[in-house]
Design an enzyme around this catalytic site. Structure first.
Site, PDB file in Angstrom:
ATOM      1  N   GLU A 167      -9.241 -60.782  60.761  1.00  0.00           N
ATOM      2  CA  GLU A 167     -10.157 -61.491  59.876  1.00  0.00           C
ATOM      3  C   GLU A 167     -11.562 -61.079  60.318  1.00  0.00           C
ATOM      4  OE1 GLU A 167      -9.623 -65.737  59.956  1.00  0.00           O
ATOM      5  OE2 GLU A 167     -11.244 -66.033  58.513  1.00  0.00           O
TER       6      GLU A 167
ATOM      7  N   ARG B 256       1.226 -63.975  72.301  1.00  0.00           N
ATOM      8  CA  ARG B 256      -0.163 -63.544  72.327  1.00  0.00           C
ATOM      9  C   ARG B 256      -0.610 -63.401  73.771  1.00  0.00           C
ATOM     10  NH1 ARG B 256      -3.278 -66.145  68.611  1.00  0.00           N
ATOM     11  NH2 ARG B 256      -5.230 -65.969  69.722  1.00  0.00           N
TER      12      ARG B 256
ATOM     13  N   LYS C 270     -12.187 -66.653  68.851  1.00  0.00           N
ATOM     14  CA  LYS C 270     -13.379 -66.022  68.269  1.00  0.00           C
ATOM     15  C   LYS C 270     -14.461 -67.058  67.974  1.00  0.00           C
ATOM     16  CE  LYS C 270     -11.023 -63.556  65.200  1.00  0.00           C
ATOM     17  NZ  LYS C 270     -10.762 -62.736  64.025  1.00  0.00           N
TER      18      LYS C 270
HETATM   19  P1  ATP Z   1      -8.814 -66.143  67.036  1.00  0.00           P
HETATM   20  O1  ATP Z   1      -7.805 -67.222  67.213  1.00  0.00           O
HETATM   21  O2  ATP Z   1      -9.413 -65.648  68.318  1.00  0.00           O
HETATM   22  O3  ATP Z   1      -9.842 -66.410  65.996  1.00  0.00           O
HETATM   23  P2  ATP Z   1      -7.148 -64.729  65.200  1.00  0.00           P
HETATM   24  O4  ATP Z   1      -5.723 -64.679  65.516  1.00  0.00           O
HETATM   25  O5  ATP Z   1      -7.590 -65.666  64.158  1.00  0.00           O
HETATM   26  O6  ATP Z   1      -7.973 -64.888  66.553  1.00  0.00           O
HETATM   27  P3  ATP Z   1      -7.311 -62.370  63.655  1.00  0.00           P
HETATM   28  O7  ATP Z   1      -8.516 -61.585  63.330  1.00  0.00           O
HETATM   29  O8  ATP Z   1      -6.655 -63.132  62.573  1.00  0.00           O
HETATM   30  O9  ATP Z   1      -7.723 -63.321  64.844  1.00  0.00           O
HETATM   31  O10 ATP Z   1      -6.254 -61.480  64.424  1.00  0.00           O
HETATM   32  C1  ATP Z   1      -5.764 -60.267  63.966  1.00  0.00           C
HETATM   33  C2  ATP Z   1      -4.482 -59.970  64.661  1.00  0.00           C
HETATM   34  O11 ATP Z   1      -4.642 -59.997  66.063  1.00  0.00           O
HETATM   35  C3  ATP Z   1      -3.422 -60.993  64.322  1.00  0.00           C
HETATM   36  O12 ATP Z   1      -2.226 -60.318  64.013  1.00  0.00           O
HETATM   37  C4  ATP Z   1      -3.284 -61.800  65.564  1.00  0.00           C
HETATM   38  O13 ATP Z   1      -1.976 -62.277  65.714  1.00  0.00           O
HETATM   39  C5  ATP Z   1      -3.676 -60.805  66.657  1.00  0.00           C
HETATM   40  N1  ATP Z   1      -4.223 -61.493  67.814  1.00  0.00           N
HETATM   41  C6  ATP Z   1      -5.286 -62.319  67.852  1.00  0.00           C
HETATM   42  N2  ATP Z   1      -5.450 -62.819  69.085  1.00  0.00           N
HETATM   43  C7  ATP Z   1      -4.471 -62.286  69.860  1.00  0.00           C
HETATM   44  C8  ATP Z   1      -4.096 -62.418  71.242  1.00  0.00           C
HETATM   45  N3  ATP Z   1      -4.772 -63.202  72.088  1.00  0.00           N
HETATM   46  N4  ATP Z   1      -3.029 -61.713  71.678  1.00  0.00           N
HETATM   47  C9  ATP Z   1      -2.350 -60.910  70.843  1.00  0.00           C
HETATM   48  N5  ATP Z   1      -2.646 -60.745  69.545  1.00  0.00           N
HETATM   49  C10 ATP Z   1      -3.683 -61.426  69.046  1.00  0.00           C
HETATM   50 MG    MG Z   2      -6.223 -65.250  62.188  1.00  0.00          MG
END
Ligand code: ATP
Ligand code: MG
Length: 565
Positions: free
Chosen positions: A46, A274, A284
């Site tokens: 995102e 994760r 984020k």
């Molecule tokens: P945040 O919770 O930090 O805002 P998010 O999961 O909303 O992170 P996205 O931009 O939606 O962030 O993530 C893109 C991809 O990265 C998704 O497939 C998500 O599952 C993966 N991802 C995000 N954080 C992690 C993590 N700590 N470990 C492994 N994969 C991750």
């Molecule tokens: Mg997300």
């Protein structure tokens, strides 16, 4: 469940086949011809912040699987929420993926599918699978029930399809304010699966979108957009993190509703654990808050767990990929020790970083039996681990800077460095010397250490490899350059900072997370370039910061030479 780094690294499900559990599925699907042997993945960030080390774990499997099995991985920006998203993030995400060493097939945007998603929503309405609800989000939440008690049907649930369709069109035409109504999937308010209790699939947002401008005033929710985007693109394996396990049945339900009858292609979702790292915050939203509160200098502050922060800190793409491969992919949550990431970068930098000298806490060393004006060019090996990396010249003069801790006037027995009448010590890459005394100021502070050189002991001279117990680093007072060194350490004091509320972040920062010091560095660093990796001997691994200028050099410490525990 917490595991030690070693347990976690060795229990990634790879013992028997060398493949992790997701790769095993991919291989089985290729062998069974499930998608005619096709493998397609996607990485779906995102664009509401910069990528962090957790994303690197997702990137390595999404792109890695496509690479390994002759498939493609699309980069899909999951841009369904114009309130938090920005093109600044889109550009940064591209740059970081490239830096990590991966290339995407197509660059896609969930917003590319807004017309198709909208048409699909219309179809759901007309087939009795969705309705417009005029209640507030709070009212809807109150009616959801609990896992053990069923929810309550909305009073709008059974309104005629035409009425919902008309309202949905008018929602998008901007006739209603944000929050006035939503589109909900009509599934089952008594379902055991809370996600099936008529989830909201569209909401009104009046903020312009960074790509589609003001074209849309209704935006699809993640659960509605994600599986459908996978379907539109032809994704085979939709890999995500474990928190999406509870969403999987809804993912399947909506994909199956969308698939034309009689067709078989559809994507499947697979989840892995994760990455959580000790002393590291991964949300984020909170990282943005650190930036907005000015608690760090920006997204690329070298203390941030962002890829741009790690890059500025001196982490290499290889070290991050090595780290991810060490920790592996499992189906249980755990926390990885930060020291494992540091181990990975040390290991990589040991192979590639040029060895140079820098003195951070200087005291003068005078080599009393060398003449004034003595100036000798010594050839120094750049990297004893890799002789093909060549040599550089360091000038040895009568007066040198050495580290204050390498001299003691009154030394304990086991002190092997410089002390009057003590053991002989080698100047790295140069002569063996013996300490003869020191000079002091009126307060008794040592202002210079005095030593004599054994003139026949220069490194490389025949018969010069006499063993000594200590070798110290040095720089010439005549040639040394002034530099600023930024010594970074973990940003948070707590081992698990994830629960700290945004407003309290400032109270939990490690006050020593950045210590700025002066250093004298070797003259060869005059031309050091941003991104160069260096080992300041006996001090740590460093890189050149983008703030560095000729005459005002700035170095960031990537990591100390040894784990401190
Ligand atoms: P945040 O919770 O930090 O805002 P998010 O999961 O909303 O992170 P996205 O931009 O939606 O962030 O993530 C893109 C991809 O990265 C998704 O497939 C998500 O599952 C993966 N991802 C995000 N954080 C992690 C993590 N700590 N470990 C492994 N994969 C991750
Ligand atoms: Mg997300």
């Amino acid at each position: 469940m917490n595991k030690t780094p070693l347990e976690d690294a060795t229990s990634n499900g790879a013992e028997s086949t060398g493949l992790n559990f997701i790769e095993q599925v991919v291989v089985a699907d290729i062998q069974s011809g499930k998608y005619d042997g096709r493998v397609q993945t996607r990485f779906p960030p995102e664009p509401n912040g910069y990528l962090h080390i957790g994303h690197a774990k997702a990137i390595c499997i999404d792109f890695g699987i496509a690479q390994k099995y002759g498939g493609v991985c699309n980069l899909r920006f999951d841009d369904t929420n114009p309130i938090k998203e920005d093109v600044e993030y889109v550009d940064a995400i591209r740059e970081d993926i490239h830096w990590l060493g991966f290339e995407w097939g197509k660059e896609c945007y969930a917003s590319d599918y807004f017309p198709q998603l909208y048409a699909f929503a219309e179809r759901l309405i007309m087939t009795g699978h969705a309705y417009v609800d005029e209640q507030s989000a709070e009212e809807i939440a109150q009616q959801k029930g609990t896992p053990t008690t069923p929810g309550i049907n909305s009073p709008y649930r059974d309104r005629p399809a035409e009425e919902s369709l008309d309202l949905f069109h008018r929602m998008n035409a901007g006739e209603f304010p944000e929050g006035a109504m939503t589109l909900r999937a009509k599934i089952d308010m008594a379902s055991d699966d809370m996600h099936f209790r008529d989830p909201i699939i569209y909401r009104i947002i009046k903020r312009p979108h960074h790509r589609t401008g003001t074209e849309w005033q209704v935006y699809p929710m993640y659960d509605f957009a994600h599986g459908q985007s996978d379907y539109f693109e032809g994704v085979t394996h939709s890999i995500c993190t474990l928190e999406f396990v509870p969403h999987r049945p809804l993912y399947n339900y909506l994909v199956e509703l969308l698939m034309p009858e009689g067709t078989t292609y559809r994507p499947y979702q697979f989840e892995f654990n994760r990455l959580n790292l000790t002393y590291t915050m991964m949300s984020k939203r909170k990282l943005l808050s650190l930036v907005q509160q000015g608690l760090v200098t920006g997204w690329d502050d070298p203390r941030m767990p962002t890829l741009c922060g790690l890059r500025r800190r001196g982490y290499t793409p290889q070290s991050i990929r090595d780290f991810v491969s060490m920790i592996g992919y499992t189906r249980y949550e755990g926390t990885i020790d930060l020291s494992l990431l540091e181990h990975a970068v040390r290991n990589d930098l040991n192979k590639h970083a040029a060895r140079v000298s820098a003195v951070l806490d200087p005291v003068k060393l005078i080599l009393t039996n060398l003449p004034e004006g003595h100036d000798e060019s010594l050839e120094m090996v750049n990297n004893p681990e890799d002789l093909s990396e060549g040599t550089h010249i360091q000038h040895l003069t009568r007066e040198l800077w050495i580290d204050r801790s390498d001299f003691m006037e009154e030394a304990p027995k086991k002190y092997y460095r410089l002390t009057p009448g003590g053991l002989d010590v080698r100047l790295r890459g140069g002569y063996i010397i013996k300490c003869t005394g020191c000079e002091k100021d009126a307060e008794g502070n040592v202002t210079a250490v005095l030593a004599e050189v054994y003139l026949d002991s220069k490194t490389g001279m025949e018969g010069s490899n006499r063993k000594v117990k200590a070798t110290i680093h040095w720089v010439s007072t005549a040639y040394a350059l002034d530099a600023e060194v930024r010594l970074y350490d973990r940003l948070f004091l707590e081992e698990d900072p994830s629960g700290i509320p945004a407003e309290e972040l400032k109270d939990h920062l490690n006050p020593d997370s950045l210590i700025v010091q002066h250093a004298y560095v070797e003259e060869c660093l005059q031309d050091a370039q941003v991104g160069d990796h260096l080992q300041f001997q006996r001090v740590g691994y460093f890189t050149v910061d983008p703030d560095s200028r000729p005459g005002a050099l700035v170095f960031n410490r990537t990591v100390s030479l040894k784990d401190r525990r």
